[in-house]
Design an enzyme around this catalytic site. Structure first.
Site, PDB file in Angstrom:
ATOM      1  N   GLY A  98      10.596  19.510  16.885  1.00 30.29           N
ATOM      2  CA  GLY A  98       9.787  20.058  15.801  1.00 30.29           C
ATOM      3  C   GLY A  98       8.919  21.183  16.334  1.00 30.29           C
ATOM      4  O   GLY A  98       8.844  21.419  17.548  1.00 30.29           O
ATOM      5  N   LEU A  99       8.254  21.858  15.435  1.00 31.95           N
ATOM      6  CA  LEU A  99       7.395  22.967  15.815  1.00 31.95           C
ATOM      7  C   LEU A  99       6.221  22.495  16.667  1.00 31.95           C
ATOM      8  O   LEU A  99       5.826  21.325  16.627  1.00 31.95           O
ATOM      9  CB  LEU A  99       6.855  23.666  14.568  1.00 31.95           C
ATOM     10  CG  LEU A  99       7.871  24.393  13.681  1.00 31.95           C
ATOM     11  CD1 LEU A  99       7.212  24.834  12.379  1.00 31.95           C
ATOM     12  CD2 LEU A  99       8.469  25.594  14.415  1.00 31.95           C
ATOM     13  N   SER A 100       5.636  23.420  17.425  1.00 31.98           N
ATOM     14  CA  SER A 100       4.402  23.127  18.137  1.00 31.98           C
ATOM     15  C   SER A 100       3.339  22.738  17.116  1.00 31.98           C
ATOM     16  O   SER A 100       3.165  23.405  16.098  1.00 31.98           O
ATOM     17  CB  SER A 100       3.951  24.370  18.915  1.00 31.98           C
ATOM     18  OG  SER A 100       2.731  24.125  19.579  1.00 31.98           O
ATOM     19  N   GLY A 160       3.261  17.291  15.918  1.00 27.44           N
ATOM     20  CA  GLY A 160       2.864  15.929  16.277  1.00 27.44           C
ATOM     21  C   GLY A 160       3.871  15.170  17.112  1.00 27.44           C
ATOM     22  O   GLY A 160       3.803  13.940  17.202  1.00 27.44           O
ATOM     23  N   LYS A 161       4.791  15.884  17.745  1.00 26.21           N
ATOM     24  CA  LYS A 161       5.842  15.231  18.536  1.00 26.21           C
ATOM     25  C   LYS A 161       5.270  14.344  19.637  1.00 26.21           C
ATOM     26  O   LYS A 161       5.620  13.162  19.745  1.00 26.21           O
ATOM     27  CB  LYS A 161       6.765  16.288  19.161  1.00 26.21           C
ATOM     28  CG  LYS A 161       7.494  17.161  18.185  1.00 26.21           C
ATOM     29  CD  LYS A 161       8.358  18.183  18.887  1.00 26.21           C
ATOM     30  CE  LYS A 161       7.581  19.117  19.805  1.00 26.21           C
ATOM     31  NZ  LYS A 161       6.567  19.932  19.078  1.00 26.21           N
ATOM     32  N   SER A 162       4.424  14.914  20.480  1.00 29.87           N
ATOM     33  CA  SER A 162       3.876  14.174  21.613  1.00 29.87           C
ATOM     34  C   SER A 162       2.993  13.023  21.149  1.00 29.87           C
ATOM     35  O   SER A 162       3.050  11.918  21.704  1.00 29.87           O
ATOM     36  CB  SER A 162       3.078  15.108  22.528  1.00 29.87           C
ATOM     37  OG  SER A 162       3.924  16.074  23.116  1.00 29.87           O
ATOM     38  N   SER A 179      12.456  22.124  21.614  1.00 29.46           N
ATOM     39  CA  SER A 179      13.926  22.260  21.668  1.00 29.46           C
ATOM     40  C   SER A 179      14.449  22.978  20.429  1.00 29.46           C
ATOM     41  O   SER A 179      15.099  22.362  19.583  1.00 29.46           O
ATOM     42  CB  SER A 179      14.608  20.900  21.854  1.00 29.46           C
ATOM     43  OG  SER A 179      14.120  19.923  20.967  1.00 29.46           O
TER      44      SER A 179
END
Length: 204
Positions: A35-37, A40-42, A109
């Site tokens: 997903g975009l920066s 909330g991925k991390s 990615s």
């Protein structure tokens, strides 16, 4: 000139992948958060790993920034370096899956072809693409590292969503909308998904 890999032979281990799976009582896989920066991925991957640990499961979180402090510290953010960044992470994640772990990877990615490359490294059903979805304006409003501000000012080049493309997943295993739902809800959705898939149980 001799090919670097011509004299390299895969060494078979006495303890097999199946042995590790039985011992750990879980289905190893890669949970690939893309997903975009600022989407909330991390944060989401970290919260999910906490829940997995609480239920007695064995996992490891590979975070984009952390990996660039060591394994990939020689790479920049050009398209070519982004491809190599994901290739290396894919190979590491593959080894963790072979060890029987649930691997959580939090990387922008941006290119579908790179994510597909990692999917093809592991067995059927062992790659779970998690599209962490949030509108660009929401991600930009969060901007936890001030990166969007710098990108808009021209201080950062090749920034995904601004002057470098993001190719959203076309058929991800699961979509988590962090623009609409809070962290607890999103984490619960992922855990429910893994339980329904038979990868983990809430009883460990």
């Amino acid at each position: 000139m001799m090919d670097k890999s011509s004299n390299v032979v895969w060494h078979m281990h006495q303890v097999t992948h199946a042995d590790r799976v039985r011992q750990m009582g879980q289905k190893p896989c890669i949970l690939w958060f893309t997903g975009l920066s600022g989407s909330g991925k991390s944060t989401l991957a970290n919260a999910l790993e906490g829940e997995l640990f609480r239920f007695g499961h064995h996992s490891y979180l590979l975070d984009g920034d952390n990996v660039r402090h060591g394994l990939n510290k020689d790479l920049g953010f050009s398209d070519a370096d982004r491809v190599e960044n994901i290739r290396r992470i894919g190979e590491v994640a593959k080894l963790f899956v072979d060890a029987g772990l649930i691997v959580l990877t939090a990387f922008i990615s941006p290119f579908r072809s790179d994510r597909d490359l990692v999917r093809n490294l592991v067995g059927e059903g062992q790659f779970i693409e998690v599209h962490v979805k949030a509108p660009l304006e929401v991600c930009e409003s969060r901007d936890p590292k001030g990166l969007y501000r710098k990108a808009r000012a021209g201080e950062i080049k090749h920034f995904t969503g601004i002057d470098s493309p993001y190719e959203a997943p076309e058929q991800p295993e699961i979509v988590i909308d962090t623009g609409a739902d809070d962290l607890e809800t999103c984490t619960g959705q992922l855990l429910d998904f893994l339980v329904a898939r038979g990868a983990v149980s809430r009883g460990g």
